[in-house]
Design an enzyme around this catalytic site. Structure first.
Site, mmCIF file in Angstrom:
data_model
loop_
_atom_site.group_PDB
_atom_site.id
_atom_site.type_symbol
_atom_site.label_atom_id
_atom_site.label_comp_id
_atom_site.label_asym_id
_atom_site.label_seq_id
_atom_site.Cartn_x
_atom_site.Cartn_y
_atom_site.Cartn_z
ATOM 1 C CG HIS A 36 -1.273 -0.716 7.236
ATOM 2 N ND1 HIS A 36 -0.623 -1.897 7.498
ATOM 3 C CD2 HIS A 36 -0.858 -0.316 6.015
ATOM 4 C CE1 HIS A 36 0.145 -2.211 6.468
ATOM 5 N NE2 HIS A 36 0.034 -1.266 5.557
ATOM 6 C CB THR A 83 19.069 45.684 19.658
ATOM 7 O OG1 THR A 83 19.964 46.799 19.840
ATOM 8 C CG2 THR A 83 18.515 45.693 18.240
ATOM 9 N N GLY A 106 16.076 41.304 25.022
ATOM 10 C CA GLY A 106 17.520 41.365 25.255
ATOM 11 C C GLY A 106 17.913 42.565 26.075
ATOM 12 C CG ASP A 163 16.050 31.866 21.079
ATOM 13 O OD1 ASP A 163 15.650 33.050 21.117
ATOM 14 O OD2 ASP A 163 16.906 31.457 20.274
ATOM 15 N N GLY A 204 0.816 -1.201 0.000
ATOM 16 C CA GLY A 204 0.000 0.000 0.000
ATOM 17 C C GLY A 204 0.854 1.257 0.000
#
Length: 591
Positions: free
Chosen positions: A221, A510, A567, A412, A53
């Site tokens: 399956h 920043t 930051g 992060d 299949g």
């Protein structure tokens, strides 16, 4: 499991997928009417035919190529191809002069349809053999009954070894014997976190797995496994390996593998596991094999070989290397032999495998090594306590930084800052106290370079290296405590150096919005408390400021209006922590 698809028509999906294969491998052709991918060889050899299949890609069609399969026949999704499709492949699409070996997985529809085609081919005088692979340990003998074990990813090991042997010119009897030997010595088991959704079918029903639940022994399956349970990865792998290797479970003791055997390990992605997670899974399997069963595989294959559409699971296959009785054609040599098939992703040579375990671990760099001494003196106790206060403050604000970065970035930043802070704290506890400031700074630099990644990690590392250079440039002729003027000059030169690598300036949203005010205020006043407060004001000022640089520029959205730059906020908190730390002691040795 997601029911979203780019192609919703299952017929069109199978057809278009098959038509793509000759685009990726010019040595193969596509008989789209019969859903056959095939290759004609330039030199006579036994042809290896397989199939089943659709939905298990790259099995089987993408394994057609030199050194592997000669032909593959596809059914609709999770359904066997018809006997007529298989017959046409054997009679009209592959070379028959040296015979044909059909390799099929042990599913009733596949065995019947491929078997019928084999008998039809034999009836017209073609030499054909058939090997049925049943490697699944997920279903025991009692439940399997007369049907026996299902065939799953271990089948590709049979394909590869048989294909390589055929390419070497072995006769049909020999190829069939070795293929059966591989099948008899292979055991596999799969597990999944969810059932898959087949395009064009109704939504999954109430049989879906609950959050945190895993189906152990699940078929390819959507078939049920042996059990469902809530467990973590180590617990899951332990159960899976036990089902494959334990002789205590007589219902499922199919394998005779011991620690004295050479073993091939195949960790197969069922389609929906990311490569990085599959790597973690592979490592867990390898470690448990070594620690719990004293088995160190001589070959480790990991990747996507036989899927269940986008199944969120994986399977483990173990092949015990048995003596083939053929000179120059051991199982390992045949497994390592090159194959030119777009779906075969194991490309490590025998000579490279022979060096397994010879690579030595890199020696850890000694903290502070190769650092030339300076005349810049600090009080080690005060420096340690000040840094500890600052780093702990930074760690404490990680949830806020992460929340801000989740809104305007990729989430992060907070974790990266926390990881760096924790690593520096660990270094402070283990490193030898030194009153030389440059040794301390270089110790911190080495930790930052190893523990912090991403954009912020690079900026901190560049800045600190430039700071070390600036401090050395302003070092007095004889040992003296560091004064604010030296810090100010070194920090100013660090900003200039950083400007060579990033165009970021105050107003760009920043960490520069906190760093610049800190350095400028310290240079003017010589007071770290005033400088830290200036950094805090600069960080707060980024709230509502539209980003000019960084990932925030293309993340989009309106979140920047509600939160400061992550930051800048993190750096300001670190600098405030330095100021607080100094308040608890004296300024001698730092400022």
């Amino acid at each position: 499991m997601s029911s979203k698809h780019f192609i919703h028509d299952p017929t069109h999906l199978v057809t278009s997928a098959l038509l793509s294969i000759p685009h990726t491998n010019p040595s193969v052709q596509c008989d789209i009417e019969n859903k056959i991918i095939y290759r004609r060889t330039s030199s006579p050899q036994v042809s290896i035919v397989s199939g089943g299949g659709s939905g298990h890609e790259p099995s089987f069609a993408s394994f057609v190529g030199a050194g592997l399969l000669s032909g593959a026949v596809a059914g609709t999704i999770f359904a066997s191809p018809s006997a007529e499709q298989v017959r046409r492949c054997i009679l009209h699409r592959v070379a028959k002069d040296k015979g044909v070996l059909v390799v099929v997985m042990n599913y009733t529809g596949d065995v019947l349809n491929f078997g019928m085609a084999v008998e039809k081919a034999r009836a017209v005088g073609i030499e054909v053999d058939m090997v049925v692979v049943g490697d699944d340990a997920g279903v025991g003998r009692a439940k399997g009954g007369k049907v026996g074990r299902r065939g799953i990813a271990g089948t590709v090991l049979v394909h590869k070894i048989a294909g390589a042997l055929a390419a070497k010119g072995a006769n049909l009897q020999e190829v069939t014997r070795i293929a059966q030997l591989v099948a008899d010595n292979t055991v596999s088991i799969g597990s999944s976190l969810a059932h898959v959704h087949v395009p064009g079918r109704r939504e999954p029903g109430e049989d879906e797995l609950k959050e945190g639940e895993v189906e152990i022994g699940m078929g390819i399956h959507n078939e049920a496994g042996s059990e469902r349970r809530k467990t973590d990865l180590p617990g899951l792998v332990k159960t899976m390996l036990s089902h494959c290797l334990s002789t205590a479970d007589r219902d499922r003791s199919f394998s005779k593998i011991t620690e004295n055997d050479e073993v091939v390990l195949l960790v197969n992605n069922l389609g929906g596991v990311s490569p990085i997670e599959l790597g973690g899974i592979t490592n867990e399997v390898v470690e448990q094999l070594a620690n719990e069963f004293k088995i160190k595989p001589v070959r480790i294959l990991t990747g996507t070989f036989m899927t269940s559409l986008n199944g969120l699971g994986f399977s483990v296959s173990l092949l015990r290397i048995a003596n083939t009785g053929s000179v120059g054609a051991t199982m390992l040599e045949l497994l390592d032999a090159p194959a030119e098939a777009s779906g075969w992703s194991a490309g490590i040579s025998t000579s490279t495998w022979a060096r397994q375990g010879q690579a030595k671990q890199h020696e850890e760099l000694a903290v502070g090594e190769e650092v030339q001494p300076s005349n810049l003196r600090v009080d080690p106790s005060l420096a340690k306590s000040t840094l500890t206060t600052a780093l702990n403050r930074l760690i404490s604000v990680e949830p806020d930084v992460t929340r801000y970065d989740t809104i305007v970035g990729d989430g992060d930043c907070g974790i990266g800052l926390k990881r760096g802070a924790e690593s520096i704290l660990e270094m402070l506890e283990t490193a030898k106290d030194a009153d030389d400031l440059l040794i301390l700074v270089n110790n911190i630099i080495q930790v930052v370079e190893v523990s912090m990644d991403g954009t912020s990690g690079a900026i901190y590392a560049i800045f600190l290296n430039a700071l070390a250079h600036g401090l050395r440039q302003n070092s007095p002729a004889s040992p003296q405590p560091v004064v604010p003027q030296i810090w100010a000059k070194a920090l100013e030169s660090s900003l200039q150096a950083l400007g060579k690598y990033t165009p970021a300036q105050p107003g760009d949203r920043t960490l520069m919005d906190a760093l610049f005010p800190f350095v400028q205020t310290l240079s003017k006043t010589g007071n770290i408390e005033d400088a830290a407060k200036a950094a805090q004001v600069g960080a707060k000022g980024t709230k509502g400021m539209k980003a000019i640089l960084g990932r925030t520029v293309y993340v989009g959205g309106e979140g920047f209006q509600q939160v400061p730059d992550p930051g800048a906020h993190g750096l300001a908190e670190l600098l405030l922590g330095l100021s607080d730390g100094l308040k608890k002691g004296t300024s001698q040795g730092i400022v």
